[in-house]
Write an enzyme that holds these catalytic residues in place. Structure first.
Site, PDB file in Angstrom:
ATOM      1  N   GLY A   1      -4.375   3.399   7.697  1.00  0.00           N
ATOM      2  CA  GLY A   1      -5.302   2.607   6.762  1.00  0.00           C
ATOM      3  C   GLY A   1      -4.779   1.148   7.442  1.00  0.00           C
TER       4      GLY A   1
ATOM      5  N   MET B   1       1.036  -1.180  -0.025  1.00  0.00           N
ATOM      6  CA  MET B   1      -0.018   0.006  -0.119  1.00  0.00           C
ATOM      7  C   MET B   1       0.721   1.300  -0.069  1.00  0.00           C
ATOM      8  SD  MET B   1      -3.279  -0.467  -0.412  1.00  0.00           S
ATOM      9  CE  MET B   1      -3.429   1.306  -0.004  1.00  0.00           C
TER      10      MET B   1
ATOM     11  N   LYS C   1      -1.518 -11.376   3.745  1.00  0.00           N
ATOM     12  CA  LYS C   1      -2.479 -10.409   4.448  1.00  0.00           C
ATOM     13  C   LYS C   1      -2.331 -10.994   6.052  1.00  0.00           C
ATOM     14  CE  LYS C   1      -7.016  -8.218   5.527  1.00  0.00           C
ATOM     15  NZ  LYS C   1      -6.340  -6.979   5.867  1.00  0.00           N
TER      16      LYS C   1
ATOM     17  N   HIS D   1      -8.781 -12.509   0.750  1.00  0.00           N
ATOM     18  CA  HIS D   1      -7.396 -11.516   0.461  1.00  0.00           C
ATOM     19  C   HIS D   1      -6.275 -12.363   0.126  1.00  0.00           C
ATOM     20  CE1 HIS D   1      -9.943  -8.612   2.775  1.00  0.00           C
ATOM     21  NE2 HIS D   1      -9.174  -7.841   2.050  1.00  0.00           N
TER      22      HIS D   1
END
Ligand code: NAD
Length: 235
Positions: free
Chosen positions: A86, A16, A146, A142
């Site tokens: 986030g 990210m 993750k 996902h």
């Protein structure tokens, strides 16, 4: 022209963080003031350099780990700057620490910066209200890297459904496989029918763009915790 918003990105070497930095560089509304990660690399600062780097930034944008995010939010609170977080998977204790930091600075904390997932929450609430007797379950898929399960988004969807339903939490099924960016389905099952509400993220850019939008929105706000409903409800 308005001065660009200066960002300090933490977790900057991650999936990210890299997208947030890349999209910010392409957009004249932003300037990348610091990229921080525990991994070393060109242009990356070590986390102990963050307090100093924050002096040259307006907003901290974090996609790292829960432990690191709490620490970085504390540093942002000391600098009295806004933060967009986030990262997901916070324990209740870590969440309380973030709430404490949000008494001093504005913190935009969201498990999902996608507008589509926000709409999914609204639709799930409406369906759970209309189909009162139907059983509800949530599934999420996902990529295999993750760390947290269930996803923060699945937990959020469960909370939304529980707001309009008495009884226990809906079952959540989590799958970790391949390079799936993020899929969430809320299923309502009743006699002879099933309603499935599905959101699929096709690229991490939907989250990165949302985080940048949140950074622009939260800079200069009063201290407090903010999330996507606040941003999307704003005129
Ligand atoms: P990632 O593992 O690819 O990246 C995390 C980065 O943080 C890594 O580069 C790692 O080295 C760095 N890091 C870890 N500990 C650190 C520390 N102490 N100091 C500095 N850097 C540190 O993970 P990702 O896929 O980028 O996801 C990051 C977080 O964001 C996860 O919690 C994930 O669930 C969450 N996420 C949220 C959204 C959203 O819309 N809110 C979307 C996607 C992912």
């Amino acid at each position: 022209m308005k001065k660009p918003l200066r960002l300090a990105v933490t977790g900057a070497a991650g999936r990210m963080g890299r997208r947030v930095a890349a999209l910010a560089r392409e957009d004249p509304r932003f300037a990348v003031a610091a990229l921080v990660d525990r991994i070393s690399g060109p242009g990356l600062l070590a986390p102990d350099g963050l307090p100093q780097a924050l002096g040259a930034a307006d907003v901290l944008v974090d996609f790292s780990t829960p432990e690191a995010a709490v620490r970085f939010a504390g540093m942002a609170a000391q600098t009295r700057m806004a933060a967009v977080i986030g990262t997901t998977g916070f324990t209740p204790v870590a969440l309380a620490q973030l709430k404490a930091a949000a008494r001093r600075i504005p913190i935009f904390l969201s498990p999902n910066f996608s507008p589509g997932v926000h709409a999914l929450g609204i639709l799930a609430r409406a369906a759970a209200t209309l189909l009162k007797d139907y059983e509800i379950a949530i599934s999420e898929t996902h990529h295999s890297h993750k760390q947290d399960a269930p996803s923060g988004t699945a937990l959020r969807l469960a909370r939304i459904v529980m707001e309009v339903r008495r009884g226990g939490a809906p079952a959540i099924v989590s799958q970790r496989l391949g390079d799936v960016v993020g899929d969430h389905t809320v299923t309502l099952a009743g006699p002879c029918e099933r309603l499935e509400l599905t959101h699929r993220a096709q690229s991490r850019d939907v989250f990165a763009r949302g985080a940048l939008r949140a950074a622009l929105w939260v800079a200069g706000k009063k201290p407090g915790l903010y999330d996507m409903p606040d941003l999307l409800a704003a005129k």
